[in-house]
Write a protein that holds these residues in place. Structure first.
Motif, short mmCIF file in Angstrom:
data_model
loop_
_atom_site.label_atom_id
_atom_site.label_comp_id
_atom_site.label_asym_id
_atom_site.label_seq_id
_atom_site.Cartn_x
_atom_site.Cartn_y
_atom_site.Cartn_z
N UNK A 29 0.84 -1.43 0.02
CA UNK A 29 0.10 -0.12 0.19
C UNK A 29 0.79 1.33 -0.10
N UNK A 30 1.92 1.32 0.54
CA UNK A 30 2.76 2.51 0.86
C UNK A 30 3.44 2.76 -0.57
N UNK A 31 3.91 1.51 -1.22
CA UNK A 31 4.34 1.72 -2.69
C UNK A 31 3.24 2.18 -3.53
N UNK A 32 2.21 1.47 -3.45
CA UNK A 32 1.15 2.28 -4.54
C UNK A 32 0.68 3.56 -4.23
N UNK A 147 9.06 -13.10 4.68
CA UNK A 147 9.58 -12.13 5.13
C UNK A 147 10.43 -11.59 4.42
N UNK A 148 11.27 -12.13 3.42
CA UNK A 148 12.24 -11.70 2.58
C UNK A 148 11.32 -10.57 1.22
N UNK A 149 10.10 -11.18 0.97
CA UNK A 149 9.26 -10.38 0.22
C UNK A 149 8.84 -9.09 0.92
N UNK A 150 8.54 -9.11 2.08
CA UNK A 150 8.17 -7.94 2.89
C UNK A 150 9.12 -7.10 3.11
N UNK A 151 10.52 -7.43 3.36
CA UNK A 151 11.57 -6.45 3.48
C UNK A 151 11.79 -5.99 2.15
N UNK A 152 11.84 -6.61 1.16
CA UNK A 152 12.03 -6.17 -0.19
C UNK A 152 11.04 -4.93 -0.73
N UNK A 153 9.83 -5.39 -0.45
CA UNK A 153 8.80 -4.35 -0.28
C UNK A 153 8.89 -3.32 0.16
N UNK A 154 9.08 -3.19 1.63
CA UNK A 154 9.14 -2.05 2.52
C UNK A 154 10.48 -1.36 1.82
N UNK A 155 11.69 -1.88 1.70
CA UNK A 155 12.78 -1.19 1.18
C UNK A 155 12.60 -0.27 -0.20
N UNK A 171 5.67 13.55 -0.66
CA UNK A 171 6.09 12.79 0.49
C UNK A 171 5.14 11.79 0.76
N UNK A 172 5.36 10.65 0.50
CA UNK A 172 4.46 9.71 1.06
C UNK A 172 4.40 9.29 2.41
#
Length: 174
Positions: A29-32, A147-155, A171-172
């Motif tokens: 959601x943050x990314x979108x 967990x890796x996908x979550x970290x990748x998406x957040x980064x 600024x998001x």
């Protein structure tokens, strides 16, 4: 978060499965949100010294999630079953639209949710592919993949925020 998550087919999950998917959904959601209101031209612009653009980040995160979920289902051979254009994965190609990339990302998200819902044991693991960045003989469980996908998406949501701020000052996350 209440510990309940809905899958793409309307079924509900609870517990760890739901917690992981809700966390992933939050970062998606943050990314979108970062790309909301942009034109295709804006989404394709490089606004920093990096090669990254906002549309390319959406494309990369969707492709990475899909690849890791293939790994979660069938191991390294499944993950490597589709060719990857590593350089092109970070850019919008001619004819690609932000709406199309977001739609593709939504399809990946729905597939991930369905797959996680159908995975009763998050401890199911596979040996990692042979690569210099992986410890020889290491295995990742479905949990570790998520967990890796979550970290990748957040980064990459953070990267997107910087790119968007460089683009038009929006600024998001700030």
């Amino acid at each position: 978060m209440d510990g309940t998550s809905m899958t793409g087919d309307g079924a509900s999950m609870t517990g760890e499965h739901a917690d992981l998917l809700q966390t992933l959904a939050r970062h998606r959601g943050f990314l979108r949100q970062t790309v909301r209101g942009l034109t295709d031209e804006q989404a394709a612009l490089r606004t920093t010294a990096s090669e990254l653009c906002l549309g390319g980040l959406i494309k990369h995160v969707a492709g990475t999630e899909a690849m890791w979920m293939r790994f979660a289902a069938g191991g390294a051979e499944a993950a490597e079953s589709e060719p990857v254009d590593w350089e092109g994965r970070f850019r919008m190609a001619e004819g690609e639209t932000l709406a199309g990339l977001l739609d593709a990302y939504e399809q990946v998200a729905l597939a991930t949710e369905k797959q996680v819902a159908q995975t009763p044991d998050l401890n199911l693991s596979h040996p990692l592919p042979q690569a210099p960045w992986f410890e020889p003989g290491a295995r990742w469980s479905v949990r570790r993949v998520l967990l890796h996908i979550i970290a990748e998406t957040a980064q990459h949501a953070g990267h997107a925020d910087i790119i968007r701020e460089s683009l038009d000052g929006a600024k998001t996350m700030g």
